[in-house]
Motif scaffolding. Structure first.
Motif, PDB file in Angstrom:
ATOM      1  N   LYS A  25       0.822  -1.204   0.000  1.00  0.00           N
ATOM      2  CA  LYS A  25       0.000   0.000   0.000  1.00  0.00           C
ATOM      3  C   LYS A  25       0.854   1.252   0.000  1.00  0.00           C
ATOM      4  CE  LYS A  25      -4.058  -2.104   2.008  1.00  0.00           C
ATOM      5  NZ  LYS A  25      -5.069  -2.056   3.038  1.00  0.00           N
ATOM      6  N   LEU A  26       2.146   1.092  -0.310  1.00  0.00           N
ATOM      7  CA  LEU A  26       3.074   2.213  -0.431  1.00  0.00           C
ATOM      8  C   LEU A  26       3.500   2.342  -1.890  1.00  0.00           C
ATOM      9  CD1 LEU A  26       5.313   1.477   2.679  1.00  0.00           C
ATOM     10  CD2 LEU A  26       3.408   3.082   2.528  1.00  0.00           C
ATOM     11  N   ARG A  27       4.043   3.486  -2.227  1.00  0.00           N
ATOM     12  CA  ARG A  27       4.583   3.674  -3.574  1.00  0.00           C
ATOM     13  C   ARG A  27       5.841   2.834  -3.730  1.00  0.00           C
ATOM     14  NH1 ARG A  27       4.507  10.007  -3.510  1.00  0.00           N
ATOM     15  NH2 ARG A  27       6.711   9.559  -3.440  1.00  0.00           N
ATOM     16  N   ALA A  28       6.323   2.710  -4.949  1.00  0.00           N
ATOM     17  CA  ALA A  28       7.516   1.904  -5.231  1.00  0.00           C
ATOM     18  C   ALA A  28       8.734   2.400  -4.452  1.00  0.00           C
ATOM     19  CB  ALA A  28       7.810   1.920  -6.731  1.00  0.00           C
ATOM     20  N   ASP A  29       8.789   3.705  -4.152  1.00  0.00           N
ATOM     21  CA  ASP A  29       9.931   4.239  -3.403  1.00  0.00           C
ATOM     22  C   ASP A  29       9.753   4.108  -1.891  1.00  0.00           C
ATOM     23  OD1 ASP A  29       8.022   6.159  -2.876  1.00  0.00           O
ATOM     24  OD2 ASP A  29       9.161   7.827  -3.712  1.00  0.00           O
ATOM     25  N   GLY A  30       8.653   3.466  -1.442  1.00  0.00           N
ATOM     26  CA  GLY A  30       8.420   3.237  -0.027  1.00  0.00           C
ATOM     27  C   GLY A  30       7.660   4.346   0.671  1.00  0.00           C
ATOM     28  N   ALA A  31       7.340   5.416  -0.039  1.00  0.00           N
ATOM     29  CA  ALA A  31       6.610   6.539   0.554  1.00  0.00           C
ATOM     30  C   ALA A  31       5.108   6.285   0.499  1.00  0.00           C
ATOM     31  CB  ALA A  31       6.933   7.829  -0.201  1.00  0.00           C
ATOM     32  N   ARG A  32       4.397   6.909   1.426  1.00  0.00           N
ATOM     33  CA  ARG A  32       2.937   6.834   1.398  1.00  0.00           C
ATOM     34  C   ARG A  32       2.419   7.612   0.196  1.00  0.00           C
ATOM     35  NH1 ARG A  32       0.602   8.421   7.126  1.00  0.00           N
ATOM     36  NH2 ARG A  32      -1.313   7.911   6.039  1.00  0.00           N
ATOM     37  N   PRO A  33       1.394   7.094  -0.477  1.00  0.00           N
ATOM     38  CA  PRO A  33       0.851   7.815  -1.626  1.00  0.00           C
ATOM     39  C   PRO A  33       0.137   9.090  -1.190  1.00  0.00           C
ATOM     40  CG  PRO A  33      -0.452   5.869  -1.149  1.00  0.00           C
ATOM     41  CD  PRO A  33       0.722   5.840  -0.232  1.00  0.00           C
ATOM     42  N   GLU A  34       0.110  10.042  -2.080  1.00  0.00           N
ATOM     43  CA  GLU A  34      -0.638  11.273  -1.852  1.00  0.00           C
ATOM     44  C   GLU A  34      -2.127  10.961  -1.943  1.00  0.00           C
ATOM     45  OE1 GLU A  34       0.668  14.256  -1.077  1.00  0.00           O
ATOM     46  OE2 GLU A  34       2.622  13.279  -1.052  1.00  0.00           O
ATOM     47  N   PRO A  35      -2.982  11.746  -1.299  1.00  0.00           N
ATOM     48  CA  PRO A  35      -4.426  11.514  -1.422  1.00  0.00           C
ATOM     49  C   PRO A  35      -4.850  11.528  -2.889  1.00  0.00           C
ATOM     50  CG  PRO A  35      -3.990  13.090   0.321  1.00  0.00           C
ATOM     51  CD  PRO A  35      -2.674  12.847  -0.397  1.00  0.00           C
ATOM     52  N   GLU A  37      -3.798   9.533  -5.192  1.00  0.00           N
ATOM     53  CA  GLU A  37      -2.793   8.916  -6.055  1.00  0.00           C
ATOM     54  C   GLU A  37      -3.122   7.436  -6.228  1.00  0.00           C
ATOM     55  OE1 GLU A  37       2.006   8.077  -6.117  1.00  0.00           O
ATOM     56  OE2 GLU A  37       1.194   9.400  -4.630  1.00  0.00           O
ATOM     57  N   ALA A  38      -3.129   6.977  -7.454  1.00  0.00           N
ATOM     58  CA  ALA A  38      -3.466   5.584  -7.735  1.00  0.00           C
ATOM     59  C   ALA A  38      -2.242   4.693  -7.576  1.00  0.00           C
ATOM     60  CB  ALA A  38      -4.014   5.463  -9.146  1.00  0.00           C
ATOM     61  N   LEU A  39      -2.454   3.550  -6.953  1.00  0.00           N
ATOM     62  CA  LEU A  39      -1.418   2.534  -6.858  1.00  0.00           C
ATOM     63  C   LEU A  39      -1.752   1.415  -7.831  1.00  0.00           C
ATOM     64  CD1 LEU A  39      -1.041   2.326  -2.980  1.00  0.00           C
ATOM     65  CD2 LEU A  39       0.440   3.516  -4.581  1.00  0.00           C
ATOM     66  N   ASP A  40      -0.798   0.543  -8.090  1.00  0.00           N
ATOM     67  CA  ASP A  40      -1.005  -0.564  -9.006  1.00  0.00           C
ATOM     68  C   ASP A  40      -1.999  -1.555  -8.390  1.00  0.00           C
ATOM     69  OD1 ASP A  40      -0.801  -2.523 -10.960  1.00  0.00           O
ATOM     70  OD2 ASP A  40       1.042  -3.368 -10.114  1.00  0.00           O
ATOM     71  N   PRO A  41      -3.205  -1.658  -8.913  1.00  0.00           N
ATOM     72  CA  PRO A  41      -4.192  -2.547  -8.297  1.00  0.00           C
ATOM     73  C   PRO A  41      -3.809  -4.018  -8.399  1.00  0.00           C
ATOM     74  CG  PRO A  41      -5.055  -1.625 -10.324  1.00  0.00           C
ATOM     75  CD  PRO A  41      -3.738  -0.942 -10.053  1.00  0.00           C
ATOM     76  N   TRP A  45      -3.772  -6.600  -5.270  1.00  0.00           N
ATOM     77  CA  TRP A  45      -4.602  -7.797  -5.305  1.00  0.00           C
ATOM     78  C   TRP A  45      -3.772  -9.059  -5.074  1.00  0.00           C
ATOM     79  CZ3 TRP A  45      -4.728 -12.107  -8.476  1.00  0.00           C
ATOM     80  CH2 TRP A  45      -5.815 -12.965  -8.273  1.00  0.00           C
ATOM     81  N   VAL A  46      -2.628  -9.158  -5.747  1.00  0.00           N
ATOM     82  CA  VAL A  46      -1.769 -10.330  -5.585  1.00  0.00           C
ATOM     83  C   VAL A  46      -1.315 -10.458  -4.126  1.00  0.00           C
ATOM     84  CG1 VAL A  46       0.483 -11.302  -6.160  1.00  0.00           C
ATOM     85  CG2 VAL A  46      -1.004 -10.437  -7.963  1.00  0.00           C
ATOM     86  N   ALA A  47      -0.906  -9.369  -3.526  1.00  0.00           N
ATOM     87  CA  ALA A  47      -0.439  -9.404  -2.144  1.00  0.00           C
ATOM     88  C   ALA A  47      -1.567  -9.802  -1.188  1.00  0.00           C
ATOM     89  CB  ALA A  47       0.146  -8.050  -1.741  1.00  0.00           C
ATOM     90  N   GLU A  48      -2.757  -9.275  -1.398  1.00  0.00           N
ATOM     91  CA  GLU A  48      -3.882  -9.605  -0.537  1.00  0.00           C
ATOM     92  C   GLU A  48      -4.313 -11.061  -0.744  1.00  0.00           C
ATOM     93  OE1 GLU A  48      -5.378  -8.045   1.875  1.00  0.00           O
ATOM     94  OE2 GLU A  48      -4.490  -6.063   1.670  1.00  0.00           O
ATOM     95  N   ALA A  49      -4.365 -11.541  -1.971  1.00  0.00           N
ATOM     96  CA  ALA A  49      -4.776 -12.902  -2.251  1.00  0.00           C
ATOM     97  C   ALA A  49      -3.769 -13.908  -1.714  1.00  0.00           C
ATOM     98  CB  ALA A  49      -4.960 -13.099  -3.751  1.00  0.00           C
TER      99      ALA A  49
END
Length: 52
Positions: A25-35, A37-41, A45-49
């Motif tokens: 749930k973080l960006r590729a650089d390890g930072a929290r996304p901005e409000p 900001e879309a992350l790779d779904p 999904w893979v991580a949650e599954a």
């Protein structure tokens, strides 16, 4: 309870108690996304599954 109040209460709770260190749930650089900001779904999904 008005939706705006509920939203504020939930966001306050999440800031205090939410899971903030979940890598997918973080960006590729390890930072929290901005409000908004879309992350790779797919990656999320893979991580949650995989956890199940």
């Amino acid at each position: 309870m008005p939706i705006a109040v509920l939203r504020a209460v939930l966001l306050t709770w999440w800031e205090a108690h939410g899971r903030h260190t979940i890598p997918w749930k973080l960006r590729a650089d390890g930072a929290r996304p901005e409000p908004g900001e879309a992350l790779d779904p797919y990656g999320i999904w893979v991580a949650e599954a995989k956890r199940r």
